[in-house]
Design an enzyme around this catalytic site. Structure first.
Site, PDB file in Angstrom:
ATOM      1  N   GLY A  12      33.108  37.979  46.569  1.00  0.00           N
ATOM      2  CA  GLY A  12      34.519  37.615  46.695  1.00  0.00           C
ATOM      3  C   GLY A  12      34.637  36.437  47.642  1.00  0.00           C
ATOM      4  N   HIS A  61      46.806   4.579  45.362  1.00  0.00           N
ATOM      5  CA  HIS A  61      45.479   4.329  44.813  1.00  0.00           C
ATOM      6  C   HIS A  61      44.612   3.645  45.865  1.00  0.00           C
ATOM      7  CE1 HIS A  61      42.301   3.380  42.015  1.00  0.00           C
ATOM      8  NE2 HIS A  61      42.286   2.155  42.503  1.00  0.00           N
ATOM      9  N   ALA A  99      30.707  42.593  52.200  1.00  0.00           N
ATOM     10  CA  ALA A  99      31.983  41.868  52.029  1.00  0.00           C
ATOM     11  C   ALA A  99      32.645  42.351  50.746  1.00  0.00           C
ATOM     12  CB  ALA A  99      31.721  40.364  51.983  1.00  0.00           C
ATOM     13  N   VAL A 100      33.104  43.611  50.783  1.00  0.00           N
ATOM     14  CA  VAL A 100      33.617  44.240  49.564  1.00  0.00           C
ATOM     15  C   VAL A 100      35.124  44.500  49.643  1.00  0.00           C
ATOM     16  CG1 VAL A 100      31.409  45.275  48.927  1.00  0.00           C
ATOM     17  CG2 VAL A 100      32.947  46.526  50.463  1.00  0.00           C
ATOM     18  N   GLU A 155      27.151  41.442  43.052  1.00  0.00           N
ATOM     19  CA  GLU A 155      28.572  41.637  42.759  1.00  0.00           C
ATOM     20  C   GLU A 155      28.710  42.710  41.675  1.00  0.00           C
ATOM     21  OE1 GLU A 155      31.779  40.674  43.613  1.00  0.00           O
ATOM     22  OE2 GLU A 155      32.289  41.958  41.916  1.00  0.00           O
ATOM     23  N   ALA A 212      46.788  34.828  55.428  1.00  0.00           N
ATOM     24  CA  ALA A 212      47.513  34.580  56.671  1.00  0.00           C
ATOM     25  C   ALA A 212      48.899  33.983  56.400  1.00  0.00           C
ATOM     26  CB  ALA A 212      46.690  33.639  57.548  1.00  0.00           C
TER      27      ALA A 212
HETATM   28  P1  FAD Z   1      45.770  40.637  61.447  1.00  0.00           P
HETATM   29  O1  FAD Z   1      45.444  39.215  61.537  1.00  0.00           O
HETATM   30  O2  FAD Z   1      44.686  41.591  61.098  1.00  0.00           O
HETATM   31  O3  FAD Z   1      46.410  41.021  62.849  1.00  0.00           O
HETATM   32  C1  FAD Z   1      46.771  42.326  63.175  1.00  0.00           C
HETATM   33  C2  FAD Z   1      46.740  42.469  64.674  1.00  0.00           C
HETATM   34  O4  FAD Z   1      47.314  43.718  65.028  1.00  0.00           O
HETATM   35  C3  FAD Z   1      45.325  42.482  65.249  1.00  0.00           C
HETATM   36  O5  FAD Z   1      45.288  41.723  66.437  1.00  0.00           O
HETATM   37  C4  FAD Z   1      45.082  43.948  65.549  1.00  0.00           C
HETATM   38  O6  FAD Z   1      44.146  44.119  66.618  1.00  0.00           O
HETATM   39  C5  FAD Z   1      46.479  44.374  65.954  1.00  0.00           C
HETATM   40  N1  FAD Z   1      46.741  45.813  65.809  1.00  0.00           N
HETATM   41  C6  FAD Z   1      46.368  46.666  64.829  1.00  0.00           C
HETATM   42  N2  FAD Z   1      46.885  47.897  65.070  1.00  0.00           N
HETATM   43  C7  FAD Z   1      47.576  47.808  66.212  1.00  0.00           C
HETATM   44  C8  FAD Z   1      48.327  48.729  66.983  1.00  0.00           C
HETATM   45  N3  FAD Z   1      48.466  50.003  66.606  1.00  0.00           N
HETATM   46  N4  FAD Z   1      48.907  48.302  68.117  1.00  0.00           N
HETATM   47  C9  FAD Z   1      48.788  47.006  68.530  1.00  0.00           C
HETATM   48  N5  FAD Z   1      48.093  46.100  67.847  1.00  0.00           N
HETATM   49  C10 FAD Z   1      47.508  46.479  66.695  1.00  0.00           C
HETATM   50  N6  FAD Z   1      43.365  34.188  55.147  1.00  0.00           N
HETATM   51  C11 FAD Z   1      43.799  32.970  54.802  1.00  0.00           C
HETATM   52  O7  FAD Z   1      44.977  32.810  54.463  1.00  0.00           O
HETATM   53  N7  FAD Z   1      42.970  31.877  54.837  1.00  0.00           N
HETATM   54  C12 FAD Z   1      41.674  31.992  55.193  1.00  0.00           C
HETATM   55  O8  FAD Z   1      40.945  30.998  55.214  1.00  0.00           O
HETATM   56  C13 FAD Z   1      41.177  33.270  55.556  1.00  0.00           C
HETATM   57  N8  FAD Z   1      39.905  33.418  55.949  1.00  0.00           N
HETATM   58  C14 FAD Z   1      39.462  34.661  56.334  1.00  0.00           C
HETATM   59  C15 FAD Z   1      38.129  34.802  56.715  1.00  0.00           C
HETATM   60  C16 FAD Z   1      37.643  36.042  57.090  1.00  0.00           C
HETATM   61  C17 FAD Z   1      36.191  36.178  57.528  1.00  0.00           C
HETATM   62  C18 FAD Z   1      38.512  37.166  57.109  1.00  0.00           C
HETATM   63  C19 FAD Z   1      38.015  38.517  57.556  1.00  0.00           C
HETATM   64  C20 FAD Z   1      39.836  37.035  56.736  1.00  0.00           C
HETATM   65  C21 FAD Z   1      40.321  35.779  56.326  1.00  0.00           C
HETATM   66  N9  FAD Z   1      41.638  35.603  55.908  1.00  0.00           N
HETATM   67  C22 FAD Z   1      42.071  34.363  55.522  1.00  0.00           C
HETATM   68  C23 FAD Z   1      42.593  36.723  55.866  1.00  0.00           C
HETATM   69  C24 FAD Z   1      43.503  36.670  57.107  1.00  0.00           C
HETATM   70  O9  FAD Z   1      42.702  36.731  58.266  1.00  0.00           O
HETATM   71  C25 FAD Z   1      44.488  37.816  57.067  1.00  0.00           C
HETATM   72  O10 FAD Z   1      45.203  37.788  55.855  1.00  0.00           O
HETATM   73  C26 FAD Z   1      45.487  37.712  58.214  1.00  0.00           C
HETATM   74  O11 FAD Z   1      44.836  37.694  59.447  1.00  0.00           O
HETATM   75  C27 FAD Z   1      46.465  38.885  58.167  1.00  0.00           C
HETATM   76  O12 FAD Z   1      47.382  38.744  59.211  1.00  0.00           O
HETATM   77  P2  FAD Z   1      48.113  40.006  59.854  1.00  0.00           P
HETATM   78  O13 FAD Z   1      48.906  39.472  60.981  1.00  0.00           O
HETATM   79  O14 FAD Z   1      48.763  40.790  58.798  1.00  0.00           O
HETATM   80  O15 FAD Z   1      46.936  40.918  60.412  1.00  0.00           O
HETATM   81  P1  NAI Z   2      37.382  40.281  47.927  1.00  0.00           P
HETATM   82  O1  NAI Z   2      38.284  41.289  47.361  1.00  0.00           O
HETATM   83  O2  NAI Z   2      37.704  38.850  47.831  1.00  0.00           O
HETATM   84  O3  NAI Z   2      35.933  40.444  47.268  1.00  0.00           O
HETATM   85  C1  NAI Z   2      35.197  41.630  47.335  1.00  0.00           C
HETATM   86  C2  NAI Z   2      34.188  41.630  46.202  1.00  0.00           C
HETATM   87  O4  NAI Z   2      33.284  42.687  46.392  1.00  0.00           O
HETATM   88  C3  NAI Z   2      34.844  41.827  44.835  1.00  0.00           C
HETATM   89  O5  NAI Z   2      34.421  40.820  43.958  1.00  0.00           O
HETATM   90  C4  NAI Z   2      34.366  43.204  44.427  1.00  0.00           C
HETATM   91  O6  NAI Z   2      34.202  43.330  43.028  1.00  0.00           O
HETATM   92  C5  NAI Z   2      33.034  43.299  45.143  1.00  0.00           C
HETATM   93  N1  NAI Z   2      32.572  44.664  45.388  1.00  0.00           N
HETATM   94  C6  NAI Z   2      33.307  45.715  45.809  1.00  0.00           C
HETATM   95  N2  NAI Z   2      32.514  46.801  45.963  1.00  0.00           N
HETATM   96  C7  NAI Z   2      31.249  46.414  45.634  1.00  0.00           C
HETATM   97  C8  NAI Z   2      29.993  47.081  45.600  1.00  0.00           C
HETATM   98  N3  NAI Z   2      29.885  48.349  45.965  1.00  0.00           N
HETATM   99  N4  NAI Z   2      28.911  46.373  45.207  1.00  0.00           N
HETATM  100  C9  NAI Z   2      29.017  45.062  44.873  1.00  0.00           C
HETATM  101  N5  NAI Z   2      30.196  44.387  44.890  1.00  0.00           N
HETATM  102  C10 NAI Z   2      31.280  45.051  45.266  1.00  0.00           C
HETATM  103  O7  NAI Z   2      37.149  40.743  49.440  1.00  0.00           O
HETATM  104  P2  NAI Z   2      36.464  39.999  50.657  1.00  0.00           P
HETATM  105  O8  NAI Z   2      35.602  38.880  50.193  1.00  0.00           O
HETATM  106  O9  NAI Z   2      35.867  41.083  51.477  1.00  0.00           O
HETATM  107  O10 NAI Z   2      37.695  39.381  51.425  1.00  0.00           O
HETATM  108  C11 NAI Z   2      38.767  40.234  51.843  1.00  0.00           C
HETATM  109  C12 NAI Z   2      40.054  39.501  51.846  1.00  0.00           C
HETATM  110  O11 NAI Z   2      40.113  38.588  52.930  1.00  0.00           O
HETATM  111  C13 NAI Z   2      40.258  38.633  50.608  1.00  0.00           C
HETATM  112  O12 NAI Z   2      40.785  39.384  49.563  1.00  0.00           O
HETATM  113  C14 NAI Z   2      41.221  37.611  51.085  1.00  0.00           C
HETATM  114  O13 NAI Z   2      42.512  38.098  50.939  1.00  0.00           O
HETATM  115  C15 NAI Z   2      40.890  37.474  52.567  1.00  0.00           C
HETATM  116  N6  NAI Z   2      40.135  36.248  52.771  1.00  0.00           N
HETATM  117  C16 NAI Z   2      40.714  35.063  52.431  1.00  0.00           C
HETATM  118  C17 NAI Z   2      40.035  33.883  52.579  1.00  0.00           C
HETATM  119  C18 NAI Z   2      40.690  32.620  52.150  1.00  0.00           C
HETATM  120  O14 NAI Z   2      41.893  32.623  51.955  1.00  0.00           O
HETATM  121  N7  NAI Z   2      39.967  31.525  52.015  1.00  0.00           N
HETATM  122  C19 NAI Z   2      38.688  33.828  53.133  1.00  0.00           C
HETATM  123  C20 NAI Z   2      38.155  35.141  53.432  1.00  0.00           C
HETATM  124  C21 NAI Z   2      38.877  36.283  53.269  1.00  0.00           C
END
Ligand code: FAD
Ligand code: NAI
Length: 479
Positions: A189, A454, A279-280, A210, A330
């Protein structure tokens, strides 16, 4: 009854902190409770996105891309380097510095907007009371409105339990202190592809398993197929239809490694890795955020149930971001934060959930908004397609980055743009043009009538819009 705040926000990620700032801008007395801590145990606002998500991953994607360019692309531009050496420690320190500056910036913004920032875990009790875990003089606060923005966490697999630093989730994969020679990833993913790209560029041999038989089913399949070819050419060994069976930690020559067993249509296989990233997908943080007496309703996948205005089943209690339905992005959470703040302040606010852009920050980048060709066909829509390849763009050629295409889908009768899909350099920036056009209800002809500079990559969007009407200039189209 007097309350402590107009609004209490639980969670300080991109959904929660944006909601808190917008509430304060609108004159509401606001507190934001967050339990995020950095590696030194210090409060660190910004949630997953700033601390262990969007920002650190993009910092490493940028650094690793520059390393790859220095190794493989500079020479073709006539730039000779005697040697290129990786200093992973500095790369990681730079990433951490970027994170620290941004998380510190959020703390400063909350302060400047007079939002009370409370460190600790918040728990919703009955009657809009919130209990904060940390021992403070007062640990129960009341508010007229509560916004839950507690985010999400990585899904774990029973067949591959996380270990200290061998089997890791995305957070662990952003912190390796050396480049694993052999890196396994479960899940092709967004995270698997982005972090797989980072470590491949830095020298790892990467294999991704995958479970699904289709690659990137959420993306337009024409682009997904091309992307799969591009990733494979780069060296990402992506195996579809491959199910994880089990993992075992092995000590080989005093070195710990992970053996992974998986199954595909050819049978059972095993492979040994220095590190394994799981990363599932991610799951909502909905289990510890409210007490049973609060009687909040969850949906069948444990997301907090909300309507289009992010209202929960409890009057005055809202939930936003990853903890509710919709893409875990985000910018989606931030928009919900602003919408809810404005609704609380008595204003009109709404989100067009059909126009939330998605980006995968690999090389080439993949970005899209609106419907895919497959979705339109399934819905029985009549549409025209305009495709323009980057190889026909002067700017892409000059940059030496010609892989990919822009694809525009427009309604056959009205010409209204229904979906735009871009794979190529800077797709994350180019897609904004499509989002604006679609937000304003533009037709493909509107884009075709617009003047683009351009030479620029944006011209590919212009040409794809012309191609919808079979009149692109820089490619041959059947007439
Ligand atoms: P979060 O960012 O998870 O924030 C929630 C906060 O609440 C955290 O600080 C947590 O500690 C706190 N919290 C939880 N429970 C409690 C509680 N009971 N009391 C007080 N605090 C609490 N999205 C994109 O759009 N673009 C990207 O490029 C992208 N890249 C990503 C890369 C990775 C590796 C990962 C893991 C995610 C990525 N995402 C990306 C997804 C993005 O990070 C999330 O969609 C976004 O952070 C969600 O925002 P949120 O505020 O809902 O939650
Ligand atoms: P994802 O949902 O994008 O991908 C997970 C993948 O794992 C899927 O293709 C699924 O079929 C596969 N999978 C699930 N169980 C499996 C198993 N047992 N064996 C093999 N494959 C399996 O989830 P991912 O990559 O963990 O990211 C989570 C979320 O974080 C995303 O959905 C996205 O919303 C957010 N994110 C966004 C980014 C961005 O906007 N550029 C970057 C990174 C994360």
């Amino acid at each position: 009854m007097s309350v402590d705040y107009d609004v209490i926000v639980i969670g300080g990620g991109p959904a929660g902190y944006v909601a808190a700032i917008r509430c304060a801008q609108l004159g509401l007395k606001t507190a934001c409770i967050d339990n995020g801590l950095d590696a030194n145990g210090k409060a660190s606002l910004g949630g997953t996105c700033l601390n262990v998500g969007c920002i650190p991953s993009k910092a490493l994607l940028q650094s690793s891309e520059m390393f790859e360019q220095a190794n493989h692309e500079f020479a073709s531009h006539g730039i000779k380097l005697a040697s290129v050496e990786l200093d992973l420690k500095t790369m990681m320190a730079r990433k951490q510095q970027v994170v620290a500056e941004l998380t510190g910036g959020i703390a400063a913004l909350l302060k400047a907007n007079k939002v009370d920032s409370i460190t600790g875990s918040g728990r919703l009790l009955e009657n809009k009371k919130v209990q904060v875990s940390e021992k403070t003089e007062k640990n129960i606060f009341t508010a007229e409105h509560i916004i839950i923005a507690s985010g999400s966490s990585s899904v774990e697999l029973a067949a591959a339990p996380l270990t200290e630093n061998l089997i890791v989730d995305s957070t662990g994969a952003l912190e390796f202190d050396s480049v694993p020679k052999k890196l396994g990833i479960v899940g092709a993913g967004v995270i698997g592809l982005e972090l797989g790209s980072v470590w491949r560029r830095l020298g790892s041999e990467v294999m991704v398993i995958e479970a699904q038989d289709r690659f990137l089913p959420i993306a337009d399949q024409q682009l997904a197929r091309d992307a799969l070819r591009a990733y494979k050419k780069q060296g990402l060994d992506i195996r579809l239809n491959a199910r994880l069976l089990a993992t075992e930690i092995k000590s080989i020559k005093q070195c710990k490694q992970v053996e992974l067993r998986y199954q595909d249509e050819k049978g059972e296989h095993s492979a040994v890795f220095d590190k394994l990233i799981i990363a599932v997908g991610r799951k909502p943080n909905s289990d510890n955020v409210f007490d049973s007496e609060a009687e909040l309703i969850l949906d069948e996948r444990s997301f907090i149930h909300v309507n289009d205005q992010c209202e929960t089943s409890l009057p005055g209690v809202y939930a936003i971001g990853d903890v509710v339905r919709g893409p875990m992005l985000a910018h989606k959470g931030s928009e919900e934060g602003m919408m809810v703040a404005e609704l609380i302040a008595g204003q009109y606010a709404a989100i067009n959930y059909d126009l939330i852009p998605s980006v995968i920050y690999t090389h080439p980048e993949i970005a899209w908004v609106g419907k895919t060709e497959q979705q339109l066909k399934a819905a029985g829509e009549n549409f025209n397609t305009g495709v323009f390849p980057f190889v026909a763009s002067g700017r892409a050629k000059a940059q030496g980055d010609t892989r990919g295409m822009v694809k525009i889908l427009a309604h056959r009768d009205t010409d209204r743009i229904l979906g735009v899909h871009i794979m190529g350099g800077h797709a994350s920036e180019l897609i904004a043009q499509a989002v604006i056009a679609m937000q304003l209800g533009a037709s493909a002809e509107d884009l075709a009538l617009t003047v683009f500079a351009h030479p620029s990559l944006s011209e590919t969007v212009h040409e794809a819009a012309l191609a919808v009407d079979n009149r692109a200039i820089h490619i041959m189209q059947k007439r």
